[in-house]
Design a protein around this motif. Structure first.
Motif, PDB file in Angstrom:
ATOM      1  N   LEU A 125     -77.319  38.596 -22.266  1.00 38.47           N
ATOM      2  CA  LEU A 125     -77.529  39.782 -23.093  1.00 38.47           C
ATOM      3  C   LEU A 125     -78.651  39.580 -24.108  1.00 38.47           C
ATOM      4  N   TRP A 126     -78.863  38.349 -24.561  1.00 34.02           N
ATOM      5  CA  TRP A 126     -79.897  38.067 -25.562  1.00 34.02           C
ATOM      6  C   TRP A 126     -81.263  38.575 -25.104  1.00 34.02           C
ATOM      7  N   MET A 164     -73.906  47.311 -29.179  1.00 28.38           N
ATOM      8  CA  MET A 164     -73.469  46.786 -30.469  1.00 28.38           C
ATOM      9  C   MET A 164     -73.544  45.260 -30.478  1.00 28.38           C
ATOM     10  N   ALA A 165     -73.061  44.622 -29.402  1.00 29.04           N
ATOM     11  CA  ALA A 165     -73.117  43.160 -29.323  1.00 29.04           C
ATOM     12  C   ALA A 165     -74.555  42.676 -29.343  1.00 29.04           C
ATOM     13  N   GLY A 177     -68.300  33.461 -22.599  1.00 28.31           N
ATOM     14  CA  GLY A 177     -68.955  34.217 -23.659  1.00 28.31           C
ATOM     15  C   GLY A 177     -70.387  33.754 -23.889  1.00 28.31           C
ATOM     16  N   ALA A 178     -70.611  32.448 -23.831  1.00 31.82           N
ATOM     17  CA  ALA A 178     -71.964  31.917 -24.011  1.00 31.82           C
ATOM     18  C   ALA A 178     -72.882  32.357 -22.882  1.00 31.82           C
ATOM     19  N   ILE A 200     -48.882  23.070 -24.203  1.00 34.70           N
ATOM     20  CA  ILE A 200     -49.402  24.320 -24.780  1.00 34.70           C
ATOM     21  C   ILE A 200     -50.755  24.068 -25.432  1.00 34.70           C
ATOM     22  N   ARG A 201     -50.884  22.952 -26.176  1.00 38.24           N
ATOM     23  CA  ARG A 201     -52.167  22.600 -26.786  1.00 38.24           C
ATOM     24  C   ARG A 201     -53.250  22.423 -25.729  1.00 38.24           C
ATOM     25  N   LYS A 202     -52.924  21.709 -24.661  1.00 33.15           N
ATOM     26  CA  LYS A 202     -53.886  21.459 -23.585  1.00 33.15           C
ATOM     27  C   LYS A 202     -54.301  22.775 -22.931  1.00 33.15           C
ATOM     28  N   ALA A 203     -53.352  23.645 -22.653  1.00 33.69           N
ATOM     29  CA  ALA A 203     -53.666  24.939 -22.030  1.00 33.69           C
ATOM     30  C   ALA A 203     -54.503  25.803 -22.964  1.00 33.69           C
ATOM     31  N   THR A 204     -54.199  25.763 -24.248  1.00 38.88           N
ATOM     32  CA  THR A 204     -54.970  26.537 -25.225  1.00 38.88           C
ATOM     33  C   THR A 204     -56.406  26.055 -25.279  1.00 38.88           C
ATOM     34  N   LEU A 205     -56.593  24.749 -25.336  1.00 33.09           N
ATOM     35  CA  LEU A 205     -57.955  24.197 -25.362  1.00 33.09           C
ATOM     36  C   LEU A 205     -58.718  24.529 -24.079  1.00 33.09           C
ATOM     37  N   ARG A 206     -58.047  24.457 -22.936  1.00 34.32           N
ATOM     38  CA  ARG A 206     -58.696  24.775 -21.663  1.00 34.32           C
ATOM     39  C   ARG A 206     -59.102  26.253 -21.629  1.00 34.32           C
ATOM     40  N   ARG A 207     -58.202  27.146 -22.022  1.00 38.65           N
ATOM     41  CA  ARG A 207     -58.516  28.587 -22.029  1.00 38.65           C
ATOM     42  C   ARG A 207     -59.611  28.910 -23.036  1.00 38.65           C
ATOM     43  N   ALA A 208     -59.556  28.269 -24.187  1.00 42.41           N
ATOM     44  CA  ALA A 208     -60.594  28.506 -25.198  1.00 42.41           C
ATOM     45  C   ALA A 208     -61.953  28.024 -24.684  1.00 42.41           C
ATOM     46  N   ALA A 209     -61.985  26.875 -24.010  1.00 39.89           N
ATOM     47  CA  ALA A 209     -63.249  26.361 -23.477  1.00 39.89           C
ATOM     48  C   ALA A 209     -63.812  27.287 -22.408  1.00 39.89           C
ATOM     49  N   VAL A 210     -62.955  27.808 -21.541  1.00 36.37           N
ATOM     50  CA  VAL A 210     -63.405  28.756 -20.513  1.00 36.37           C
ATOM     51  C   VAL A 210     -63.928  30.028 -21.170  1.00 36.37           C
TER      52      VAL A 210
END
Length: 144
Positions: free
Chosen positions: A40-41, A73-74, A33-34, A18-28
């Motif tokens: 958009l910048w 707004m963003a 987003g970046a 679960i930790r590994k999947a969370t880190l992978r999804r967060a990185a994606v």
């Protein structure tokens, strides 16, 4: 019985998985987003002629949906224009951004602890969200 470090006997993923999947999804999500923020910048959605995804609801009806103005707004938030961001979509800024930040934080906290987190709204929560969205859409379209 499960082997040490392996998945639990009941077939549920292990906390490490679960930790590994969370880190992978967060990185994606951070990467996507970046990339979106970088585009958009330099793309001012307040000016016509830029390549941005139009709102399908507004295209079909000519009316503003509850999320219309989110891209502007963003952009304004990234450029430090809080007043402009509030003008673009006050409800999304005041309620949506904090709710998304809270839910993302809860998801990350649980995931990094090896637990699953699924945001759930009950019937009342759904009614409140839909009611706020409907009232906001009416106010925006009736006041111009």
């Amino acid at each position: 019985m499960s082997a040490p470090g392996g998945p639990p006997a009941n077939g549920a993923p292990s906390p490490a998985a679960i930790r590994k999947a969370t880190l992978r999804r967060a990185a994606v999500a951070v990467g996507a987003g970046a990339l979106g923020a970088a585009y958009l910048w330099r793309t001012n959605p307040h000016e016509p002629g830029h390549l941005l995804i139009p709102c399908p609801f507004r295209w079909a009806t000519g009316l503003l949906c509850p999320a219309c103005g989110g891209t502007r707004m963003a952009y304004d938030l990234m450029h430090g224009d809080l007043v402009g961001a509030f003008h673009d979509n006050a409800v999304l800024l005041a309620l949506g951004v904090p709710a998304a930040a809270y839910m993302t934080g809860r998801w990350l906290y649980a995931g990094l602890r090896g637990r699953r987190f699924r945001a759930r709204l009950g019937a009342r929560g759904n009614a409140v969200v839909l009611g706020i969205a409907a009232v906001w859409m009416l106010v925006r379209n009736l006041t111009g």
